[in-house]
Design a protein around this motif. Structure first.
Motif, mmCIF file in Angstrom:
data_model
loop_
_atom_site.group_PDB
_atom_site.id
_atom_site.type_symbol
_atom_site.label_atom_id
_atom_site.label_comp_id
_atom_site.label_asym_id
_atom_site.label_seq_id
_atom_site.Cartn_x
_atom_site.Cartn_y
_atom_site.Cartn_z
ATOM 1 N N ALA A 156 -46.204 -27.586 -57.283
ATOM 2 C CA ALA A 156 -46.131 -28.871 -57.988
ATOM 3 C C ALA A 156 -47.457 -29.188 -58.677
ATOM 4 O O ALA A 156 -47.474 -29.745 -59.790
ATOM 5 N N GLU A 157 -48.571 -28.824 -58.053
ATOM 6 C CA GLU A 157 -49.897 -29.064 -58.642
ATOM 7 C C GLU A 157 -50.066 -28.267 -59.929
ATOM 8 O O GLU A 157 -50.525 -28.784 -60.954
ATOM 9 N N VAL A 158 -49.679 -26.994 -59.892
ATOM 10 C CA VAL A 158 -49.787 -26.148 -61.083
ATOM 11 C C VAL A 158 -48.819 -26.635 -62.161
ATOM 12 O O VAL A 158 -49.171 -26.713 -63.347
ATOM 13 N N ALA A 159 -47.609 -26.993 -61.767
ATOM 14 C CA ALA A 159 -46.615 -27.451 -62.739
ATOM 15 C C ALA A 159 -47.082 -28.712 -63.461
ATOM 16 O O ALA A 159 -46.868 -28.857 -64.670
ATOM 17 N N GLY A 160 -47.740 -29.614 -62.731
ATOM 18 C CA GLY A 160 -48.193 -30.854 -63.336
ATOM 19 C C GLY A 160 -49.289 -30.681 -64.360
ATOM 20 O O GLY A 160 -49.571 -31.590 -65.141
ATOM 21 N N ARG A 161 -49.927 -29.513 -64.370
ATOM 22 C CA ARG A 161 -51.023 -29.257 -65.313
ATOM 23 C C ARG A 161 -50.644 -28.238 -66.383
ATOM 24 O O ARG A 161 -51.515 -27.698 -67.063
ATOM 25 N N SER A 162 -49.368 -27.960 -66.531
ATOM 26 C CA SER A 162 -48.920 -26.874 -67.410
ATOM 27 C C SER A 162 -48.396 -27.335 -68.755
ATOM 28 O O SER A 162 -47.767 -26.558 -69.479
ATOM 29 N N ARG A 163 -48.585 -28.609 -69.101
ATOM 30 C CA ARG A 163 -48.220 -29.139 -70.424
ATOM 31 C C ARG A 163 -46.722 -29.002 -70.727
ATOM 32 O O ARG A 163 -46.322 -28.937 -71.893
ATOM 33 N N GLY A 164 -45.892 -28.928 -69.695
ATOM 34 C CA GLY A 164 -44.460 -28.821 -69.921
ATOM 35 C C GLY A 164 -44.026 -27.493 -70.491
ATOM 36 O O GLY A 164 -42.939 -27.388 -71.057
ATOM 37 N N ASN B 230 -46.899 -19.981 -65.974
ATOM 38 C CA ASN B 230 -47.018 -18.631 -65.437
ATOM 39 C C ASN B 230 -48.437 -18.097 -65.569
ATOM 40 O O ASN B 230 -48.920 -17.372 -64.697
ATOM 41 N N ARG B 231 -49.112 -18.464 -66.652
ATOM 42 C CA ARG B 231 -50.501 -18.028 -66.833
ATOM 43 C C ARG B 231 -51.400 -18.677 -65.787
ATOM 44 O O ARG B 231 -52.260 -18.025 -65.182
ATOM 45 N N LEU B 232 -51.215 -19.958 -65.544
ATOM 46 C CA LEU B 232 -52.003 -20.645 -64.520
ATOM 47 C C LEU B 232 -51.715 -20.073 -63.134
ATOM 48 O O LEU B 232 -52.623 -19.949 -62.301
ATOM 49 N N PHE C 217 -57.315 -20.901 -73.014
ATOM 50 C CA PHE C 217 -56.566 -20.691 -71.779
ATOM 51 C C PHE C 217 -55.248 -21.430 -71.763
ATOM 52 O O PHE C 217 -54.255 -20.926 -71.262
ATOM 53 N N LEU C 218 -55.207 -22.634 -72.314
ATOM 54 C CA LEU C 218 -53.995 -23.438 -72.254
ATOM 55 C C LEU C 218 -53.195 -23.417 -73.550
ATOM 56 O O LEU C 218 -52.320 -24.236 -73.744
ATOM 57 N N THR C 219 -53.500 -22.473 -74.442
ATOM 58 C CA THR C 219 -52.656 -22.349 -75.614
ATOM 59 C C THR C 219 -51.317 -21.779 -75.197
ATOM 60 O O THR C 219 -51.225 -20.957 -74.294
ATOM 61 N N ALA C 220 -50.257 -22.237 -75.848
ATOM 62 C CA ALA C 220 -48.916 -21.747 -75.497
ATOM 63 C C ALA C 220 -48.578 -20.454 -76.221
ATOM 64 O O ALA C 220 -47.541 -19.858 -75.964
ATOM 65 N N ASP C 221 -49.438 -19.997 -77.145
ATOM 66 C CA ASP C 221 -49.178 -18.737 -77.836
ATOM 67 C C ASP C 221 -49.332 -17.576 -76.868
ATOM 68 O O ASP C 221 -50.111 -17.633 -75.916
ATOM 69 N N ARG D 70 -48.652 -9.956 -72.135
ATOM 70 C CA ARG D 70 -47.283 -9.759 -72.610
ATOM 71 C C ARG D 70 -46.452 -8.910 -71.660
ATOM 72 O O ARG D 70 -45.270 -9.170 -71.452
ATOM 73 N N ASP D 71 -47.054 -7.856 -71.084
ATOM 74 C CA ASP D 71 -46.291 -7.013 -70.160
ATOM 75 C C ASP D 71 -45.864 -7.802 -68.928
ATOM 76 O O ASP D 71 -44.728 -7.687 -68.461
ATOM 77 N N LEU D 72 -46.781 -8.610 -68.393
ATOM 78 C CA LEU D 72 -46.433 -9.432 -67.236
ATOM 79 C C LEU D 72 -45.387 -10.471 -67.606
ATOM 80 O O LEU D 72 -44.461 -10.738 -66.837
ATOM 81 N N ASP D 73 -45.528 -11.072 -68.790
ATOM 82 C CA ASP D 73 -44.542 -12.059 -69.226
ATOM 83 C C ASP D 73 -43.153 -11.436 -69.300
ATOM 84 O O ASP D 73 -42.154 -12.062 -68.939
ATOM 85 N N ALA D 74 -43.092 -10.173 -69.765
ATOM 86 C CA ALA D 74 -41.803 -9.496 -69.875
ATOM 87 C C ALA D 74 -41.160 -9.321 -68.505
ATOM 88 O O ALA D 74 -39.935 -9.442 -68.357
ATOM 89 N N SER D 75 -41.972 -9.053 -67.498
ATOM 90 C CA SER D 75 -41.413 -8.859 -66.156
ATOM 91 C C SER D 75 -40.883 -10.151 -65.561
ATOM 92 O O SER D 75 -40.065 -10.126 -64.641
ATOM 93 N N LEU D 76 -41.342 -11.299 -66.077
ATOM 94 C CA LEU D 76 -40.915 -12.593 -65.545
ATOM 95 C C LEU D 76 -39.737 -13.182 -66.311
ATOM 96 O O LEU D 76 -39.227 -14.233 -65.930
ATOM 97 N N ARG D 77 -39.317 -12.526 -67.379
ATOM 98 C CA ARG D 77 -38.237 -13.086 -68.193
ATOM 99 C C ARG D 77 -36.910 -13.044 -67.430
ATOM 100 O O ARG D 77 -36.574 -12.025 -66.821
#
Length: 356
Positions: A214-222, A228-230, A11-15, A21-28
């Motif tokens: 802020a809570e989600v950001a603090g757990r997102s490993r930078g 965005n996945r969280l 779940f927390l892999t950055a790959d 991927r489709d959702l990631d593309a919409s957020l670019r």
């Protein structure tokens, strides 16, 4: 499985995950102005692109390096957009032969951007062909074999190569030297990730408050990709078990379901720390032994877990093996031994000066 929620071990892999991927593309982001974070890289890129536009020339070849999930692909697309050019996307492992690269280069139009992800994994014959293409905008295509083989020069349109790599040290010197501009992507600060999450929430029509972001950001490993996945998983929880609004209570409850703790560690991270501390007394222990203890492949522990645990100051890598720091003991709610912090330096000193 917990009431329909399945915690994914990766779940927390950055790959990139194919389903996302489709959702990631919409957020670019589509421009440098929209791109959040990496202020130094953005400033440098803006100068490179603005100067190239002013001269009416294609920009120098650009190398983007850094851990996965920080926006290298997004920046490549932005470079093409800022220059008003088309982008052709491929990856290093997909270019197995020089002929594959020659066919791709011959189809480029002047000003096109060729983006090669994981460029350090490109096949060596293709890499050597790339040298001439980057410098002289031509390639030599060999036809035939043996004494009867002939070399046919092929002119290609001026283009900009954008290479992305997660392992800049794996690039050969001749390839690295042919890039006119090299940028290294850094991990994001929590405040920058909050801005990423707020923008993504607006695009996905998610009602999230500032504390929850802020809570989600603090757990997102930078890492924006993880953030965005969280965010999407927190949204799922809020819609199924709440009123659809993401507040800090919903965010914490959702992340607890998905085994993401307050520092961003997941199940596997805590398993590695637990084995190191409880099973081996804090180490030192080799990565292969550690992997066996948690039932994973050594490469998974070394490439997925270790980078973040080292960056978080919970594991130290020494010549004798991995060692848990005092922060690791404390995070697991255990009393750290008196020498937990000094032990790291002691092992290093003994290994690096064996004749003292």
């Amino acid at each position: 499985m917990t009431d329909g929620f399945d915690a994914d071990d990766g779940f927390l892999t950055a790959d990139a995950i194919p389903a996302d991927r489709d959702l990631d593309a919409s957020l670019r982001p589509s421009s440098l102005a929209e791109f959040v974070g990496q202020p130094k890289v953005r400033e440098q890129l803006e100068l490179v692109l603005h100067a190239a536009r002013g001269r009416g020339r294609t920009p120098d070849h650009i190398l983007l390096s850094g851990p996965p999930g920080l926006g290298k692909t997004s920046l490549a697309m932005i470079i093409a957009s800022e220059m008003g050019s088309a982008i052709r996307i491929t990856s290093g492992p997909a270019i197995e032969r020089a002929g594959d690269l020659a066919a791709m280069l011959s189809n480029l139009v002047e000003g096109d951007v060729l983006f090669i992800d994981e460029i350090h994994r490109i096949a060596r014959p293709a890499e050597e062909m790339l040298y001439m293409a980057m410098e002289d905008f031509r390639v030599d295509v060999v036809v035939g074999k043996g004494p009867g083989a002939t070399s046919i020069p092929l002119e290609i349109a001026p283009f900009t190569l954008v290479g992305a790599t997660t392992r800049s040290g794996a690039l050969t010197g001749p390839l690295r030297d042919r890039f006119g501009f090299t940028a290294h992507m850094e991990f994001y600060e929590a405040a920058e990730l909050v801005r990423v999450l707020v923008r993504s929430a607006q695009i996905l029509d998610i009602d999230i408050d500032a504390d929850a972001a802020a809570e989600v950001a603090g757990r997102s490993r930078g890492t924006p990709r993880i953030a965005n996945r969280l965010l999407r998983r927190v949204r799922d929880y809020a819609e199924v078990r709440g009123d659809g609004r993401v507040d800090v209570a919903a965010a914490r409850a959702a992340l607890a379901v998905y085994d993401v703790d307050e520092l961003g560690l997941d199940r596997l991270d805590r398993a590695v720390l637990g084995a190191l501390v409880r099973g081996f007394g804090g180490g030192p222990v080799g990565v292969s032994t550690l992997a066996v203890a948690v039932g994973e492949e050594p490469a998974t522990v070394e490439e997925v877990c270790e980078p973040f645990l080292v960056r978080a100051g919970m594991i130290a890598r020494t010549p004798r093996g991995r060692i848990a720091t005092g922060a690791a003991w404390n995070h697991l709610g255990l009393q750290a031994p008196p020498d937990a912090i000094d032990q790291v330096h002691g092992v290093r000193a003994r290994e690096e000066t064996p004749f003292d």
